[in-house]
Enzyme design. Structure first.
Site, mmCIF file in Angstrom:
data_model
loop_
_atom_site.group_PDB
_atom_site.id
_atom_site.type_symbol
_atom_site.label_atom_id
_atom_site.label_comp_id
_atom_site.label_asym_id
_atom_site.label_seq_id
_atom_site.Cartn_x
_atom_site.Cartn_y
_atom_site.Cartn_z
ATOM 1 N N HIS A 62 0.806 -1.216 0.000
ATOM 2 C CA HIS A 62 0.000 0.000 0.000
ATOM 3 C C HIS A 62 0.843 1.272 0.000
ATOM 4 O O HIS A 62 0.294 2.376 -0.112
ATOM 5 C CB HIS A 62 -0.921 0.023 1.224
ATOM 6 C CG HIS A 62 -0.202 0.339 2.494
ATOM 7 N ND1 HIS A 62 0.648 -0.557 3.105
ATOM 8 C CD2 HIS A 62 -0.185 1.449 3.253
ATOM 9 C CE1 HIS A 62 1.143 0.002 4.198
ATOM 10 N NE2 HIS A 62 0.665 1.211 4.315
ATOM 11 N N HIS A 92 1.576 6.934 -0.421
ATOM 12 C CA HIS A 92 0.780 6.114 0.504
ATOM 13 C C HIS A 92 -0.637 6.035 -0.044
ATOM 14 O O HIS A 92 -1.349 7.041 -0.122
ATOM 15 C CB HIS A 92 0.784 6.748 1.895
ATOM 16 C CG HIS A 92 0.255 5.861 2.980
ATOM 17 N ND1 HIS A 92 -1.092 5.625 3.141
ATOM 18 C CD2 HIS A 92 0.882 5.162 3.955
ATOM 19 C CE1 HIS A 92 -1.270 4.820 4.179
ATOM 20 N NE2 HIS A 92 -0.084 4.523 4.691
#
Length: 328
Positions: free
Chosen positions: A60, A75
């Site tokens: 992620h 992110h």
């Protein structure tokens, strides 16, 4: 360190000011300055040429080292680390050299959107020494629209408290700590560790097995791959080493959960707060909870009201439970 570089949008989407995202650590610029995106495409593209210096095992988040030395942290989503990699498929590996526009991570947008608070994707310049000379707004086209321009600048010589970061001397002190944060030392807790040192000049290193990371570097801390419940060693050297080590240990062991179940933007009143210099961008440690202050509603005194980012409720905190202020 070379000159200015441009980052292109890693997703199709809509540009969002970083201060407007729903995660108080990113909104408070604790990770660094940058821009967020409401993504409308499903494949993350490299925003610039660079080297993948960190790739989260959950897929992620990643960090690219750009040609001018800047660390570009990307992110995907808020609290997406809790999915443990479900919905993310990396096409690259840590250590790979990538080109601008190259596909990096495939995201199952629909599946992830149902399981996280937000798909907002943050693009942040981690660490000091750079400034943003341009930012996009409005609609973005992946691989084409200029998202940010990064220009080398002077690295601040002092922390928020004015503590000079001189070359430390003397023997190192070593202290054990256990990481209490859910999902380990990912972006948010790494930022809390970094913020805890703003009042100290000591050199602090977090050791995990045979690996170690500068505690002032969010990306280095994330690169350790420390899971929840893991034991680490804090090594600190300098005149204020003991205090710095204690601050890092507290940040590693703080639960970091919200105070109650309020709405974003509600106020907190701190009665009898003994620190007169609390200002936007600080963390209040209340028991084992860290509360991030985005702004205050009136001049700080012994009965000030603070505007908190994140999911907090209105409450009164007396002098006793407030044990430490972290400047950020």
């Amino acid at each position: 360190m070379s000159g200015t570089i441009d980052l292109t949008a890693p997703f199709d989407g809509i540009a969002v000011p970083l201060t407007a995202v729903s995660d108080p650590v990113f909104a408070g610029l604790m990770m660094g300055d940058g821009l967020a995106i409401e993504p409308l495409s499903s494949t993350l593209l490299a925003p610039c040429n660079g080297v993948v210096t960190h790739l989260a095992r959950t897929g992620h988040a990643l960090t690219l080292s750009a040609a001018n030395g800047a660390e570009v942290l990307i992110h995907i989503g808020i609290d997406s680390v809790r999915l443990n990699g479900e919905g993310f498929s990396a096409r690259i590996r840590q250590g790979d050299t990538v080109r601008c526009g190259q596909a990096l991570i495939d995201v199952d947008i629909d599946a992830v959107a149902q399981r996280v608070p937000s798909l907002q994707t943050m693009v942040v310049i981690a660490g000091a020494g750079y400034r943003l000379s341009a930012r996009a707004s409005g609609l973005l086209q992946a691989g084409i629209t200029r998202l940010l321009s990064i220009t080398p600048g002077e690295t601040p010589a002092t922390g928020a408290s004015g503590a000079a970061h001189a070359e430390p001397s003397g023997p190192a002190i070593r202290r054990p700590a256990r990481v209490a944060h859910r999902n380990g030392l990912h972006a948010r807790p790494a930022a809390l560790v970094q913020a805890s040192l703003r009042l100290y000049a000591a050199e602090v290193v977090v050791e995990f097995g045979e690996r170690q990371a500068n505690a002032r570097s969010v990306t280095a801390l994330m690169g350790l791959g420390v899971d929840e419940g893991a034991d680490v060693i804090i090594s600190a050297r300098g005149a204020d080493a003991a205090g710095a080590a204690e601050a890092v240990i507290e940040a590693l062991q703080a639960e970091g959960h919200p105070i109650g179940r309020g709405s974003v933007g509600e106020n907190i009143t701190v009665r009898g707060l003994p620190w007169a210099d609390v200002q936007p961008g600080v963390l209040l440690r209340i028991g084992t909870v860290l509360a991030h202050v985005q702004a205050y509603a009136e001049p700080c005194n012994t009965n000030s009201r603070f505007f908190l980012g994140g999911d907090f409720q209105r409450m009164n905190i007396d002098r006793g439970p407030v044990s430490r202020v972290y400047a950020t």
